[in-house]
Design a protein around this motif. Structure first.
Motif, PDB file in Angstrom:
ATOM      1  N   VAL A 193       4.089  28.812   3.448  1.00  0.00           N
ATOM      2  CA  VAL A 193       3.579  28.800   4.941  1.00  0.00           C
ATOM      3  C   VAL A 193       3.142  30.199   5.494  1.00  0.00           C
ATOM      4  O   VAL A 193       4.035  31.126   5.467  1.00  0.00           O
ATOM      5  CB  VAL A 193       4.627  28.212   5.972  1.00  0.00           C
TER       6      VAL A 193
ATOM      7  N   VAL B 155       1.806  29.231  11.615  1.00  0.00           N
ATOM      8  CA  VAL B 155       2.533  28.282  12.171  1.00  0.00           C
ATOM      9  C   VAL B 155       2.065  27.893  13.555  1.00  0.00           C
ATOM     10  O   VAL B 155       1.728  28.673  14.436  1.00  0.00           O
ATOM     11  CB  VAL B 155       4.034  28.626  12.211  1.00  0.00           C
TER      12      VAL B 155
ATOM     13  N   TRP C 104       8.426  19.482  10.821  1.00  0.00           N
ATOM     14  CA  TRP C 104       7.328  20.547  11.098  1.00  0.00           C
ATOM     15  C   TRP C 104       7.595  21.402  11.994  1.00  0.00           C
ATOM     16  O   TRP C 104       7.450  22.695  12.050  1.00  0.00           O
ATOM     17  CB  TRP C 104       6.125  19.526  11.457  1.00  0.00           C
TER      18      TRP C 104
ATOM     19  N   LEU D 108       9.457  24.863  10.933  1.00  0.00           N
ATOM     20  CA  LEU D 108       8.748  25.395   9.810  1.00  0.00           C
ATOM     21  C   LEU D 108       8.494  26.687  10.235  1.00  0.00           C
ATOM     22  O   LEU D 108       8.166  27.050  11.110  1.00  0.00           O
ATOM     23  CB  LEU D 108       7.335  25.181   9.128  1.00  0.00           C
TER      24      LEU D 108
ATOM     25  N   ASN E 199      10.864  21.421   1.664  1.00  0.00           N
ATOM     26  CA  ASN E 199      11.210  22.841   2.107  1.00  0.00           C
ATOM     27  C   ASN E 199      11.981  23.463   1.128  1.00  0.00           C
ATOM     28  O   ASN E 199      12.970  23.277   1.367  1.00  0.00           O
ATOM     29  CB  ASN E 199      11.410  22.947   3.800  1.00  0.00           C
TER      30      ASN E 199
ATOM     31  N   PHE F 253      -1.209  24.542  10.882  1.00  0.00           N
ATOM     32  CA  PHE F 253      -0.429  25.191   9.931  1.00  0.00           C
ATOM     33  C   PHE F 253      -1.312  25.907   8.726  1.00  0.00           C
ATOM     34  O   PHE F 253      -2.339  25.309   8.492  1.00  0.00           O
ATOM     35  CB  PHE F 253       0.746  24.366   9.295  1.00  0.00           C
TER      36      PHE F 253
ATOM     37  N   PHE G  39      -1.500  27.681   4.860  1.00  0.00           N
ATOM     38  CA  PHE G  39      -0.801  27.439   3.460  1.00  0.00           C
ATOM     39  C   PHE G  39      -1.358  28.335   2.593  1.00  0.00           C
ATOM     40  O   PHE G  39      -2.804  28.436   2.512  1.00  0.00           O
ATOM     41  CB  PHE G  39      -0.613  26.092   3.005  1.00  0.00           C
TER      42      PHE G  39
END
Length: 84
Positions: free
Chosen positions: A12, A15, A23, A26, A56, A77, A79
């Motif tokens: 991640v 955020v 979620w 995170l 996770n 999000f 990544f």
């Protein structure tokens, strides 16, 4: 015999705020892995939602979402793939 498709680990990097379970916890730097069991998704009368397991690896938590739920929750999000 079971066949599981897995993503490469994804870190991640951005955020957003959300109230969606799993979620909302995170954090930047968390590493996620997405997997799905390969199996039939219907009974001949129609299709069922495909479940994806999202783990996770950093926090040791996991969640099951349908493909649509996961896609909606992932919006906002950011990544990046973790090189192994």
């Amino acid at each position: 015999m079971s066949i599981v498709m897995k993503s490469k680990p994804m870190k991640v990097t951005g955020v957003r705020r959300t109230q969606a379970m799993f979620w909302r916890d995170l954090k930047v730097g968390d590493v996620l892995e997405f997997s799905q069991l390969v199996k039939g998704q219907g009974s001949g009368r129609g299709l069922y939602a495909v479940d994806i397991e999202i783990e996770n690896l950093t926090q040791g938590t996991r969640m099951f979402n349908t493909m649509n739920q996961a896609t909606n929750n992932m919006r906002g999000f950011e990544f990046e793939e973790v090189s192994e």
